[in-house]
Design a protein around this motif. Structure first.
Motif, PDB file in Angstrom:
ATOM      1  N   UNK A 525      39.663  45.198  33.076  1.00  0.00           N
ATOM      2  CA  UNK A 525      39.335  45.017  34.510  1.00  0.00           C
ATOM      3  C   UNK A 525      40.312  44.020  35.119  1.00  0.00           C
ATOM      4  N   UNK A 526      40.782  44.327  36.347  1.00  0.00           N
ATOM      5  CA  UNK A 526      41.649  43.377  37.077  1.00  0.00           C
ATOM      6  C   UNK A 526      41.127  43.249  38.502  1.00  0.00           C
ATOM      7  N   UNK A 527      41.431  42.098  39.053  1.00  0.00           N
ATOM      8  CA  UNK A 527      40.974  41.836  40.431  1.00  0.00           C
ATOM      9  C   UNK A 527      42.066  42.257  41.401  1.00  0.00           C
ATOM     10  N   UNK A 528      41.695  43.132  42.372  1.00  0.00           N
ATOM     11  CA  UNK A 528      42.720  43.593  43.321  1.00  0.00           C
ATOM     12  C   UNK A 528      42.119  43.709  44.708  1.00  0.00           C
ATOM     13  N   UNK A 529      42.713  42.965  45.660  1.00  0.00           N
ATOM     14  CA  UNK A 529      42.350  43.046  47.080  1.00  0.00           C
ATOM     15  C   UNK A 529      40.851  43.211  47.317  1.00  0.00           C
ATOM     16  N   UNK A 595      42.950  60.290  28.204  1.00  0.00           N
ATOM     17  CA  UNK A 595      42.655  60.117  29.640  1.00  0.00           C
ATOM     18  C   UNK A 595      42.368  58.650  29.936  1.00  0.00           C
ATOM     19  N   UNK A 596      42.653  58.268  31.185  1.00  0.00           N
ATOM     20  CA  UNK A 596      42.229  56.941  31.638  1.00  0.00           C
ATOM     21  C   UNK A 596      41.398  57.149  32.904  1.00  0.00           C
ATOM     22  N   UNK A 597      40.127  56.754  32.817  1.00  0.00           N
ATOM     23  CA  UNK A 597      39.263  56.811  34.002  1.00  0.00           C
ATOM     24  C   UNK A 597      39.322  55.448  34.702  1.00  0.00           C
ATOM     25  N   UNK A 598      39.561  55.465  36.033  1.00  0.00           N
ATOM     26  CA  UNK A 598      39.590  54.228  36.821  1.00  0.00           C
ATOM     27  C   UNK A 598      38.414  54.241  37.780  1.00  0.00           C
ATOM     28  N   UNK A 599      37.823  53.093  37.981  1.00  0.00           N
ATOM     29  CA  UNK A 599      36.884  52.983  39.104  1.00  0.00           C
ATOM     30  C   UNK A 599      36.938  51.561  39.664  1.00  0.00           C
ATOM     31  N   UNK A 600      36.612  51.450  40.960  1.00  0.00           N
ATOM     32  CA  UNK A 600      36.638  50.128  41.592  1.00  0.00           C
ATOM     33  C   UNK A 600      35.222  49.745  42.010  1.00  0.00           C
ATOM     34  N   UNK A 601      34.956  48.450  41.985  1.00  0.00           N
ATOM     35  CA  UNK A 601      33.663  47.919  42.443  1.00  0.00           C
ATOM     36  C   UNK A 601      33.975  46.844  43.469  1.00  0.00           C
ATOM     37  N   UNK A 602      33.497  47.059  44.660  1.00  0.00           N
ATOM     38  CA  UNK A 602      33.789  46.089  45.729  1.00  0.00           C
ATOM     39  C   UNK A 602      33.066  44.768  45.454  1.00  0.00           C
ATOM     40  N   UNK A 603      33.801  43.668  45.685  1.00  0.00           N
ATOM     41  CA  UNK A 603      33.182  42.362  45.447  1.00  0.00           C
ATOM     42  C   UNK A 603      32.188  42.074  46.557  1.00  0.00           C
ATOM     43  N   UNK A 604      30.966  41.786  46.165  1.00  0.00           N
ATOM     44  CA  UNK A 604      29.929  41.460  47.154  1.00  0.00           C
ATOM     45  C   UNK A 604      30.048  39.986  47.521  1.00  0.00           C
ATOM     46  N   UNK A 605      29.479  39.599  48.658  1.00  0.00           N
ATOM     47  CA  UNK A 605      29.603  38.226  49.141  1.00  0.00           C
ATOM     48  C   UNK A 605      29.120  37.198  48.123  1.00  0.00           C
ATOM     49  N   UNK A 606      28.105  37.597  47.331  1.00  0.00           N
ATOM     50  CA  UNK A 606      27.571  36.652  46.321  1.00  0.00           C
ATOM     51  C   UNK A 606      28.631  36.290  45.297  1.00  0.00           C
ATOM     52  N   UNK A 607      29.567  37.260  45.005  1.00  0.00           N
ATOM     53  CA  UNK A 607      30.588  37.004  43.982  1.00  0.00           C
ATOM     54  C   UNK A 607      31.417  35.797  44.373  1.00  0.00           C
TER      55      UNK A 607
END
Ligand code: ADP
Length: 607
Positions: A525-529, A595-607
């Protein structure tokens, strides 16, 4: 210079020094010195007039050198010291009238001392002196002239200051003329008087020569000045005209431009139209004659409530500009949305005397917006309907399916004697099909329930994956799979769905492994925008790029169920879970290359 005269200049010097300090404690000294100057001047005048009730002449230092009136300053000097004293007092007074008297005092001093200097210069060749300026020495008059002109010059209220410093033509002219009209007559008269005195020329000749030379020279000088003035006036007028022309040009252009895009109307104080432009008439389908003198309320469409209009005029009548969107009606009954500004104009007294209404026609945009929101409402409704349908269908289908299943089971167990081989096989097929259908229905219900009743919590993804690993331990051991994951983030999300997401992806990575190769699964996992980007890479059979979108559709599978078990709902689940977390999911793969599956999870305000 008489002692008292010297005293006057000493006092003047101190006063000038004090006036620079601008401190209130010096004010009384400033005033005292000014009054003393007036006092000395006034008593000297009194003495000159023969009222010798109090002698001021030798009060400080007795004059032993002068024979007539020892120690007494001349009447001109005495008058100048009174005037200077009054001038100083006027300068600091808060009363405007006294200010003015002070200014006049300085002006008068300047004129008196200038006359004294001129007389002095002209009397040299005559070697006689007029009575009034008899003993006003040249240095005395020079100092008075200096003090008074400096005071006039320093006072911004004095016209002298304005004339000499100003940038107007009059000031420029004065600066040019003043030295000539002062110095030339002095110089010229000096020469003539000297000539007459030395008997080089007669008095008659002197007077004629004075007139004969002075008048033509004055005419030449005045003409020279007039030519210069005319020239600059001409230039000024030309510049003025050019400015006016360019202003008119731009005004015309601006109006042309604004007229093409804006609906413009002006209203009198009763809100009746006094002017409308072409575009206004074109949009609202009124002729100019029909709309002029009509009240603005003629455009009301009935869309807005009365309060809407009351609020507009409340704001505009208070002098503020009102800007908002409004729906209007044209003469032909057509409706038009406008973005309108109503601007109040005030006269010099601050009273509103006119309004301007400036509008943009936004009907097209508003209609598009309206139909878009209608479309969204319909879509939302359809979505709900579909969800309901899927739920009811899957829920209600379960019951008859269970019945079919029970009875086929019953037949297969208790009535085998009635069936031949084909019959038994058929029963087996029916049982397989019904259990598969039951599985599908269960999946469908799960899918429907996914986004319901979830609570946002803090989730440690390392722990979450560890739990999934434990749940899938049998599969992992069977396949001898290795799971690598480190430093996964802690984030805010929906726990159960997220667990299912990892479970489906890891399960698939194991399930779709290559025949003789042990599965190796890497999770990062990496942090992006503002979002976490997760990747789950395997070394399995891979997916052909042409199917990379299809696999996320519900019940879509790429393989025969006998080869790889499954219902084809896992990735559809994954997509819905990622949607729930305002992210995206996609796959990067080449057939046979893992295969490489990618998914993103938006950072919520609590994070
Ligand atoms: P299921 O696993 O039940 O078949 P999914 O929705 O999870 O359904 O997957 C849909 C299809 O995508 C699978 O049938 C498979 O063909 C393909 N697929 C999913 N994951 C992988 C993977 N890791 N490697 C290769 N193919 C995969």
């Amino acid at each position: 210079m008489k002692f008292n005269t010297a005293l006057i200049f000493l006092f003047s010097g101190i006063i000038l020094f004090l006036s620079k300090k601008n401190k209130s404690e010096f004010k009384s000294l400033y005033k005292a010195l000014s009054y003393t100057m007036i006092f000395i001047g006034a008593f000297t005048i009194a003495e000159h007039l023969g009222l010798s009730f109090f002698s001021i002449d030798n009060i400080f230092i007795p004059d032993k050198l002068t024979t007539t009136n020892p120690g007494r300053m001349s009447p001109a000097t005495a008058i100048c010291s009174i005037l200077i004293g009054v001038g100083f007092l006027g300068r600091i007074s808060s009363n405007k009238a006294i200010n003015k008297i002070g200014l006049y005092s300085f002006k008068f001093t300047a004129i008196l001392s200038l006359v004294a200097i001129i007389s002095y210069l002209l009397l040299i060749p005559l070697s006689s002196k007029t009575v009034f300026f008899k003993s006003m020495a040249i240095h005395t008059s020079g100092l008075f002239l200096l003090i008074s002109t400096l005071q006039l010059f320093n006072n911004p209220n004095s016209s002298f200051h304005q004339i000499l410093i100003g940038d107007y033509e009059g000031s420029k002219l004065t600066r040019k003329i003043l030295p000539v009209i002062i110095l030339f007559p002095i110089f010229y008269s000096f020469i003539l008087i000297f000539g007459i005195n030395q008997e080089f020329i007669s008095v008659d000749f002197g007077l004629v020569a004075y007139a004969a030379i002075f008048i033509p020279l004055s005419i030449i000088y005045v003409s020279y000045i007039a030519i210069g003035l005319n020239k600059s006036e001409k230039e000024r007028r030309k510049l003025g005209q050019e400015l006016e022309d360019s202003n008119r040009y731009y005004l015309k252009r601006f109006k042309q431009g604004v007229d093409q895009v804006s609906l413009i109307g002006t209203l009198d104080i009763n809100r009746n139209f006094t002017y409308v432009n072409e575009l206004f008439c074109e949009v609202f389908k009124y002729g100019k004659d029909e709309i002029l003198n009509q009240n603005i309320s003629i455009l009301r469409s009935g869309h807005h409530e009365e309060k809407f209009y009351t609020d507009i005029w409340k704001k505009v009548d208070s002098g503020e500009i009102w800007v908002d969107e409004m729906k209007n009606k044209g003469k032909d009954g057509s409706f038009h949305w406008t973005l309108t500004a109503i601007i109040p104009f005030k006269n010099d007294k601050g009273e509103i005397f006119e309004f301007m209404s400036l509008s943009q026609n936004i009907t097209e945009r508003k209609t598009a917006e309206e139909s878009k929101s209608d479309y969204f409402k319909k879509l939302e409704y359809k979505n709900k309907e579909l969800e309901q349908f899927a739920y009811v269908a899957s829920h209600d289908l379960q019951e008859p399916l269970r019945t079919v299943n029970n009875f086929t089971e019953l037949l297969a167990k208790r009535r085998t004697e009635y069936f031949d081989e084909l019959g038994l096989k058929s029963l087996q097929y029916i049982q397989d099909a019904t259990s598969r259908m039951s599985e599908l229905i269960k999946n469908l219900l799960d899918y429907n329930r996914l986004d319901k009743d979830n609570i946002l919590t803090q989730i440690d993804c390392n722990q979450l994956v560890k739990d999934v690993e434990k749940d899938l331990s049998m599969n992992i051991d069977d396949a001898e799979a290795t799971l690598i994951y480190n430093n996964l983030p802690t984030l805010f999300g929906y726990e159960t769905p997220l667990r299912l997401l990892f479970q489906n992806l890891i399960n698939n990575a194991i399930k779709f492994r290559k025949k003789d190769i042990k599965p190796l699964i890497e999770i990062n996992a990496t942090l992006k925008a503002g979002e976490w980007l997760f990747s789950i890479r395997d070394n399995g059979i891979g997916i052909s790029p042409k199917y990379k979108d299809k696999i996320f559709v519900i019940f879509q599978r790429l393989h025969n169920k006998n080869k790889y078990k499954g219902s084809g709902i896992g990735l559809a689940h994954c997509r819905k879970i990622v949607d729930l977390h305002q992210g995206q999911i996609w796959v990067d793969s080449i057939d046979d290359e893992g295969s490489t599956f990618y998914f993103t999870i938006k950072i919520k305000e609590h994070d």
